[in-house]
Write a protein that holds these residues in place. Structure first.
Motif, mmCIF file in Angstrom:
data_model
loop_
_atom_site.group_PDB
_atom_site.id
_atom_site.type_symbol
_atom_site.label_atom_id
_atom_site.label_comp_id
_atom_site.label_asym_id
_atom_site.label_seq_id
_atom_site.Cartn_x
_atom_site.Cartn_y
_atom_site.Cartn_z
ATOM 1 N N TRP A 236 0.859 -1.179 0.000
ATOM 2 C CA TRP A 236 0.000 0.000 0.000
ATOM 3 C C TRP A 236 0.893 1.224 0.000
ATOM 4 O O TRP A 236 1.906 1.250 0.701
ATOM 5 N N PRO A 237 0.602 2.250 -0.810
ATOM 6 C CA PRO A 237 -0.587 2.462 -1.637
ATOM 7 C C PRO A 237 -0.465 1.987 -3.077
ATOM 8 O O PRO A 237 -1.394 2.198 -3.864
ATOM 9 N N VAL A 238 0.680 1.352 -3.453
ATOM 10 C CA VAL A 238 0.801 0.903 -4.841
ATOM 11 C C VAL A 238 -0.296 -0.085 -5.189
ATOM 12 O O VAL A 238 -0.792 -0.117 -6.316
ATOM 13 N N CYS A 239 -0.741 -0.877 -4.210
ATOM 14 C CA CYS A 239 -1.812 -1.842 -4.476
ATOM 15 C C CYS A 239 -3.127 -1.174 -4.858
ATOM 16 O O CYS A 239 -4.013 -1.827 -5.431
ATOM 17 N N THR A 240 -3.265 0.122 -4.579
ATOM 18 C CA THR A 240 -4.496 0.810 -4.985
ATOM 19 C C THR A 240 -4.613 0.885 -6.498
ATOM 20 O O THR A 240 -5.715 1.090 -7.028
ATOM 21 N N LEU A 241 -3.514 0.710 -7.221
ATOM 22 C CA LEU A 241 -3.562 0.706 -8.681
ATOM 23 C C LEU A 241 -4.271 -0.534 -9.213
ATOM 24 O O LEU A 241 -4.687 -0.558 -10.375
ATOM 25 N N GLY A 242 -4.394 -1.558 -8.362
ATOM 26 C CA GLY A 242 -5.039 -2.794 -8.788
ATOM 27 C C GLY A 242 -6.246 -3.168 -7.968
ATOM 28 O O GLY A 242 -6.677 -4.320 -7.980
ATOM 29 N N GLY A 243 -6.812 -2.225 -7.212
ATOM 30 C CA GLY A 243 -8.028 -2.508 -6.466
ATOM 31 C C GLY A 243 -7.991 -2.105 -5.014
ATOM 32 O O GLY A 243 -9.025 -1.888 -4.398
#
Length: 278
Positions: A236-243
Motif C-alpha cells: 500500500w498504496p501501490v496496491c491501490t492501482l489494482g483494487g
C-alpha cells in the motif's frame, strides 16, 4: 491475523519524493491514518514500513518520521525497512547507526531504477556483505530480466538474509509467466532468500484480474520457496492501482483457501515474526 511487511507512507508535507512527479497516479499523500483504518478492518495487526525512495539527503529523516508515528498509542507500526546507498563510501558508518536502532529491521535499495552496474560494483557488493551477521535484511526490488543479477549478488553474500519483493515483479498484465517462472525458480534455490508475496495486483490488468489470474504466480512462489520462506505484504498504496488493500486481502484469502492452517499462518504472520524478531 496478518503482519503487513510492506507498507509505504507518503507525506509530501514532511519529506521530499522526487520520483512522484513521474508517477501521477501515486502523486498524492497516503497517510498512516488512512491506511490504519482500513488495515484494522482487514485483520492486519502489525506493519513494517518500507522506504519510499525519498531524496537521499532525507533518508534518516524518513526513518525518524515513521518512528514518531510508531510511538503513538495503538500504532500498527513495529519496524522499518530503511533506504540505503551501498554504492557509497559512507555506507559502513550508516550501517552502524542503523544497527543501533531497534526500530530498523532491514534495508532496501531499489535496483530496477538504477543501471545494473550499480549493484555490480565492487563497493556495492562489499557493503552488502557487511550486512551479514547484523540481523538486518536486504530487500531486493528487481524486474524479471534481472534474475541473473539477483542470484549473482545473493551468491556473493551468503551470510545476508535477502527478501525478494513483490514475487519478483511478474508482468501479469502481459501474461509473461514463463520468463518470470524460470528466474524465480533459480532465485529460490538460494536458501538465504525469502520471497515477499506483496502487491502483485498492481501488475495485473486493473479492470479484469481475479484471484484465478494471480493464483499461478502465487502457487509457483510457494512451491519454489516453500512455506517457511514466504511473507505477506500489502504494498500500500501501490496496491491501490489494482483494487486496493481490502481487495488484495480478499484475493489472498481466496488463493489460500486450499492451504492448511499451518501454511497460512506461516505466510501471513509467523515467518515475519521469526525473520524480523517481531
Amino acid at each position: 491475523m496478518f503482519i503487513d511487511t510492506h507498507l509505504h507512507i507518503v507525506d509530501r508535507s514532511a519529506l521530499p519524493y522526487p520520483w512522484l512527479s513521474q508517477a501521477p497516479a501515486l502523486d498524492h499523500d497516503f497517510l498512516y491514518e488512512t491506511y490504519a483504518a482500513e488495515a484494522r478492518r482487514c485483520g492486519i495487526t502489525a506493519a513494517l514500513h518500507m522506504e519510499v525512495d525519498v531524496d537521499p539527503a532525507a533518508m534518516q529523516a524518513e526513518t525518524d518520521h515513521v518512528a514518531s508515528i510508531a510511538k503513538k498509542a495503538g500504532s500498527l507500526l513495529v519496524g522499518a525497512i530503511v533506504s540505503c546507498r551501498p554504492e557509497e563510501q559512507g555506507f559502513p558508518a550508516y550501517l552502524e547507526r542503523q544497527k543501533a536502532d531497534p526500530f530498523v529491521k532491514g534495508f532496501r535499495r531499489v535496483l530496477h531504477v538504477v543501471p545494473d552496474e550499480v549493484s555490480e560494483g565492487v563497493l556495492f557488493r562489499e557493503n552488502i556483505r557487511r550486512i551479514g551477521g547484523s540481523g538486518l535484511t536486504f530487500d531486493l526490488c528487481t524486474l524479471p530480466h534481472q534474475a541473473s543479477r539477483v542470484t549473482a549478488l545473493v551468491d556473493l553474500a551468503p551470510d545476508v538474509q535477502f527478501v525478494l519483493d513483490h514475487c519478483g515483479v511478474p508482468d501479469i498484465r502481459s501474461d509473461a509467466f514463463a520468463p518470470w517462472k524460470a528466474g524465480l525458480s533459480e532465485i529460490a534455490r538460494r536458501p538465504n532468500v525469502v520471497c515477499k508475496i506483496s502487491g502483485v495486483v498492481a501488475y495485473a490488468d486493473a479492470e479484469s484480474w481475479t484471484a484465478e489470474t494471480l493464483r499461478p504466480y502465487i502457487e509457483h512462489v510457494t512451491a519454489s520457496f516453500g512455506w517457511d520462506r514466504v511473507v505477506w505484504g500489502s504494498d500500500w498504496p501501490v496496491c491501490t492501482l489494482g483494487g486496493g488493500l481490502s481487495t488484495w486481502v480478499a484475493a489472498t484469502h481466496a488463493m489460500l483457501s486450499s492451504s492448511s492452517e499451518t501454511e497460512r499462518s506461516k505466510l501471513l504472520f509467523a515467518n515475519a515474526q521469526r525473520l524480523w524478531s517481531l
